[in-house]
Write a protein that holds these residues in place. Structure first.
Motif, PDB file in Angstrom:
ATOM      1  N   CYS A 152       0.826  -1.213   0.000  1.00  0.00           N
ATOM      2  CA  CYS A 152       0.000   0.000   0.000  1.00  0.00           C
ATOM      3  C   CYS A 152       0.858   1.261   0.000  1.00  0.00           C
ATOM      4  O   CYS A 152       0.468   2.290  -0.569  1.00  0.00           O
ATOM      5  N   SER A 153       2.024   1.182   0.641  1.00  0.00           N
ATOM      6  CA  SER A 153       2.889   2.364   0.691  1.00  0.00           C
ATOM      7  C   SER A 153       3.379   2.763  -0.701  1.00  0.00           C
ATOM      8  O   SER A 153       3.704   3.931  -0.933  1.00  0.00           O
ATOM      9  N   LEU A 154       3.433   1.801  -1.615  1.00  0.00           N
ATOM     10  CA  LEU A 154       3.831   2.118  -2.993  1.00  0.00           C
ATOM     11  C   LEU A 154       2.620   2.428  -3.867  1.00  0.00           C
ATOM     12  O   LEU A 154       2.753   3.073  -4.914  1.00  0.00           O
ATOM     13  N   MET A 155       1.425   1.971  -3.448  1.00  0.00           N
ATOM     14  CA  MET A 155       0.215   2.197  -4.241  1.00  0.00           C
ATOM     15  C   MET A 155      -0.395   3.572  -3.992  1.00  0.00           C
ATOM     16  O   MET A 155      -1.137   4.084  -4.837  1.00  0.00           O
ATOM     17  N   PHE A 156      -0.135   4.153  -2.823  1.00  0.00           N
ATOM     18  CA  PHE A 156      -0.749   5.447  -2.475  1.00  0.00           C
ATOM     19  C   PHE A 156       0.330   6.493  -2.216  1.00  0.00           C
ATOM     20  O   PHE A 156       0.635   6.842  -1.059  1.00  0.00           O
TER      21      PHE A 156
END
Length: 432
Positions: free
Chosen positions: A144-148
């Motif tokens: 998620c840290s790379l998706m958002f």
């Protein structure tokens, strides 16, 4: 149960002088440390040690006190750091009121929130299943840290400037010494809080859940709720560590919520000793020393860290803290004097053998990674040509002499150690 044992169990000491002296000494060490190590780099290392100590102590609430092996504890610290750094940026822009001193609380509350969110799922199971779910959670959050990128800042992370607002009593948190004392203050408060937790009914029950969950359920306690509440509190203190890390480094990246960071704190805590409250603090000092200071001197620091971890697991599963406590036990009963020379001989011969091994490793690293810069290298203050046999011969001799000396010294040490502990056990039996 006899009357004597009941008397010992119910002893109450409202003015425990030893405990006051211990906490006072801890506070003095925190205050005096930057007076001894007053260089800029030293203050940065001390600040890092302080944040890792809080992180390690919060992790030990799960592993040491609750028997919960987590591979995803960095989630609570990292998410706390992200919320803290966003709070600092909003405060810097004038959108909210948030002094830097209270920013760690933002991280703590964020860690507590995500502890309540993820912990409800992870603590439904225990043992290996719990460990695997935490591994899945950390991979989920890292993805998620790379998706958002709007919230997590993508691969570059989120940056901030900790100097904002009007100075309070001349404190701006620009100089590193002011940041250190902020971290030391929160370290002292958080350590008291986590120690107090061990004395609460929940802290006692989670120990029982670790040792015998079936018996805890038999007497009417819900083991899942005990694990869940402990994880929430652990997430709070981990979030405080994350908030302090955001202030210290002024940047938070996806690495803060990664499995690698979770594995690092597991390793540091185990090296320090999960069976002792202060074990993670020792582990934090050793871990920061190996990862920050040793990496400046050698490229093989990860190899040394791995070997050190294996040695601790094999020969001192209780960690460095257990070694210290066993020797303090000898000192307490006056049995350390006959053991001391043999212990010194074992340590000395082991150091010689390790010096030979370190020489061989450094020369091998130079040959494989820095061969383009020539075969000569500076090793322990001497120039060594790794292409010539002299350096390898010295390393082999040091290792052989040290290993042989260790083998012979070990027998005398084991005999003296066993005799001293037998005498202590006999003395305790007589006093009982």
């Amino acid at each position: 149960m006899t009357a004597i044992t009941m008397s010992n169990a119910m002893k109450y000491k409202p003015m425990n002088l030893g405990r006051w002296l211990l906490w006072g000494a801890f506070a003095l060490v925190l205050i005096a440390a930057p007076l001894v190590f007053n260089k800029g780099a030293s203050l940065s290392v001390l600040s890092t040690m302080g944040t890792v100590m809080i992180f390690g102590l919060s992790y030990n609430m799960l592993l040491g006190q609750g028997g919960m092996l987590s591979f995803g504890h960095a989630v609570y610290s990292g998410l706390g750091a992200f919320f803290a750094i966003h709070a600092m940026n909003l405060a810097s822009a004038g959108a909210i009121w948030m002094p830097v001193t209270l920013v760690p609380l933002v991280g703590g509350l964020a860690g507590m929130f995500f502890g309540a969110l993820f912990g409800y799922v992870t603590t439904k199971k225990s043992g290996t299943t719990f460990a695997m779910i935490t591994l899945g959670i950390v991979e989920l959050v890292f993805a998620c840290s790379l998706m958002f990128p709007e919230f997590f800042g993508g691969e570059g992370g989120i940056t901030t400037n900790r100097v904002y607002g009007s100075p309070f009593l001349g404190i701006t948190y620009g100089p590193q010494i002011q940041v250190y004392y902020l971290i030391a203050f929160w370290l002292f408060i958080a350590t008291i809080g986590m120690y107090a937790f061990t004395q609460t009914p929940l802290g006692r029950i989670i120990n029982a859940v670790r040792d015998n969950p079936e018996r805890v359920e038999f007497i009417g306690y819900d083991t899942q709720w005990a694990r869940y509440l402990t994880l929430i509190l652990s997430g709070f203190f981990a979030g405080i560590s994350g908030g302090l890390s955001a202030i210290n480094f002024e940047i938070v990246t996806a690495e803060n919520v990664s499995a690698m960071r979770s594995g690092a704190i597991l390793l540091f805590t185990f090296i320090g000793g999960v069976g002792f409250f202060f074990g993670p603090m020792i582990g934090a000092v050793i871990g920061v020393f190996l990862t920050v200071l040793l990496s400046d001197f050698t490229k093989a620091w990860q190899l040394y860290l791995g070997v050190f971890f294996i040695v601790i697991v094999m020969y001192a599963p209780g960690g460095v803290a257990s070694i210290l406590m066993m020797n303090l036990r000898l000192v307490k009963f006056g049995k350390f004097k006959p053991v001391a020379p043999r212990l010194l001989a074992v340590c000395g011969t082991a150091a010689v053998a390790l010096l030979g091994v370190a020489m061989a490793i450094e020369m091998l690293y130079h040959l494989t990674l820095d061969a383009a810069n020539g075969t000569e290298m500076k090793l322990f203050g001497f120039m060594v040509d790794t292409a010539q046999p002299a350096g390898w011969l010295v390393a082999a001799v040091l290792f052989a002499v040290g290993a042989c000396g260790f083998w012979f010294a070990r027998k005398g040490f084991m005999q003296a150690w066993g005799q001293a502990n037998s005498d202590i056990e006999e003395l305790i039996r007589r006093q009982a």
